[in-house]
Scaffold this active site. Sequence first.
Site, PDB file in Angstrom:
ATOM      1  N   ASP A  64       0.853  -1.185   0.000  1.00 26.96           N
ATOM      2  CA  ASP A  64       0.000   0.000   0.000  1.00 26.96           C
ATOM      3  C   ASP A  64       0.899   1.249   0.000  1.00 26.96           C
ATOM      4  O   ASP A  64       1.777   1.358  -0.840  1.00 26.96           O
ATOM      5  CB  ASP A  64      -0.956  -0.071   1.204  1.00 26.96           C
ATOM      6  CG  ASP A  64      -1.979   1.044   1.254  1.00 26.96           C
ATOM      7  OD1 ASP A  64      -2.975   0.971   0.508  1.00 26.96           O
ATOM      8  OD2 ASP A  64      -1.791   2.001   2.030  1.00 26.96           O
ATOM      9  N   TYR A  95      -1.519  11.257   1.946  1.00 26.54           N
ATOM     10  CA  TYR A  95      -2.329  11.497   0.746  1.00 26.54           C
ATOM     11  C   TYR A  95      -2.372  12.984   0.400  1.00 26.54           C
ATOM     12  O   TYR A  95      -2.466  13.354  -0.767  1.00 26.54           O
ATOM     13  CB  TYR A  95      -3.766  10.999   0.963  1.00 26.54           C
ATOM     14  CG  TYR A  95      -3.913   9.512   1.134  1.00 26.54           C
ATOM     15  CD1 TYR A  95      -4.163   8.684   0.034  1.00 26.54           C
ATOM     16  CD2 TYR A  95      -3.817   8.921   2.391  1.00 26.54           C
ATOM     17  CE1 TYR A  95      -4.318   7.311   0.196  1.00 26.54           C
ATOM     18  CE2 TYR A  95      -3.969   7.549   2.555  1.00 26.54           C
ATOM     19  CZ  TYR A  95      -4.219   6.754   1.451  1.00 26.54           C
ATOM     20  OH  TYR A  95      -4.369   5.394   1.612  1.00 26.54           O
ATOM     21  N   HIS A 112      -7.152  -6.571  -0.671  1.00 24.50           N
ATOM     22  CA  HIS A 112      -6.059  -5.602  -0.563  1.00 24.50           C
ATOM     23  C   HIS A 112      -5.028  -5.988   0.497  1.00 24.50           C
ATOM     24  O   HIS A 112      -3.827  -5.807   0.298  1.00 24.50           O
ATOM     25  CB  HIS A 112      -6.649  -4.224  -0.231  1.00 24.50           C
ATOM     26  CG  HIS A 112      -5.646  -3.133  -0.144  1.00 24.50           C
ATOM     27  ND1 HIS A 112      -4.906  -2.711  -1.238  1.00 24.50           N
ATOM     28  CD2 HIS A 112      -5.233  -2.351   0.905  1.00 24.50           C
ATOM     29  CE1 HIS A 112      -4.101  -1.718  -0.871  1.00 24.50           C
ATOM     30  NE2 HIS A 112      -4.278  -1.490   0.427  1.00 24.50           N
TER      31      HIS A 112
END
Length: 319
Positions: free
Chosen positions: A103, A233, A298
């Site tokens: 990730d 982010y 994921h």
Amino acid sequence: MEGIEHRTVNVNGINMHIAEKGQGPVILFIHGFPELWYTWRHQIIALASQGYRAVAPDLRGYGDTDAPPSITSYTCFHVVGDLIALLDAVAPDQDKVFVVGHDWGALIAWYLCLFRPDRVKALVNMSVVLSPRNPQRKPLDSLRAIYGNDYYICRFQEPGEIEAEFAQLGTATVLKEFLTYRNPGPLFLPKGKGFGHPPGAPIVLPSWLSEEDVNYYAGKFEKTGFTSGVNYYRDLDLNWELAAPWTGAQIKVPVKFIVGDLDLTYNSLGTKDYIHKGGFKRDVPLLEEVIVLEDVGHFLHEEKPDEINKHIYDFFQKF
């Protein structure tokens, strides 16, 4: 957990918490969002028992590692800088180490290999492919154009906004929503709608994730909040600016890439074509293997730890 040791290492003025176990060549495990060193618990124990020294930090802003207050303190340069300082501190005798990322940790691992290939022996990366820098358009402009403003990464941009919504849902609920997400489509978080489930709706945990696991994550995120993790982010466009000198540069490190076929990352942004039609190999010429695990989501290293441990061990044994 089974002899895993914990300590704090000062890196670039930040107190970084690490979990470690074993003796031998170092494997640096880099976690993602919303994760911690704990996401690697199965890998740490397995690889330590096979002759490696597993080192898994809480990245800056996570868990028991310091969290700088500034949004702009979570760029690729800051985080890679932390990891280089960590390696200098814990493995001064090893010029190069093995790296495993997932990730955001995979994204950081790509940057680590881009900026300091001299420090990486080989890389096993999971879920997030290399995203070659497009000099024509910033990442957030691209994401908004494709998915709109409700796309989760776009919703993360306004400081304080998503944190307030997460606070209403509750830390444990937010973590369960992320960790159990198995929709191969993109994740949308419309304002005030949470993850689209009615308030208080029970979330059934899969066999690989226990209430005890969730409680460990929740205990740490209750303490830190989600802001620091979300700040990664918020620095996407800043990373794009900072990485301009590396436009068009290849990753010159041996790589094995693993992804689940239900992972939202595998099913978005042209990733399948990039992987299977030559783009990935063009940008990562030493890409030796791509593994697509069937019916896996994921968080593949938690969902299928035995398979992932074997993939890591088998690849690193070549070096």
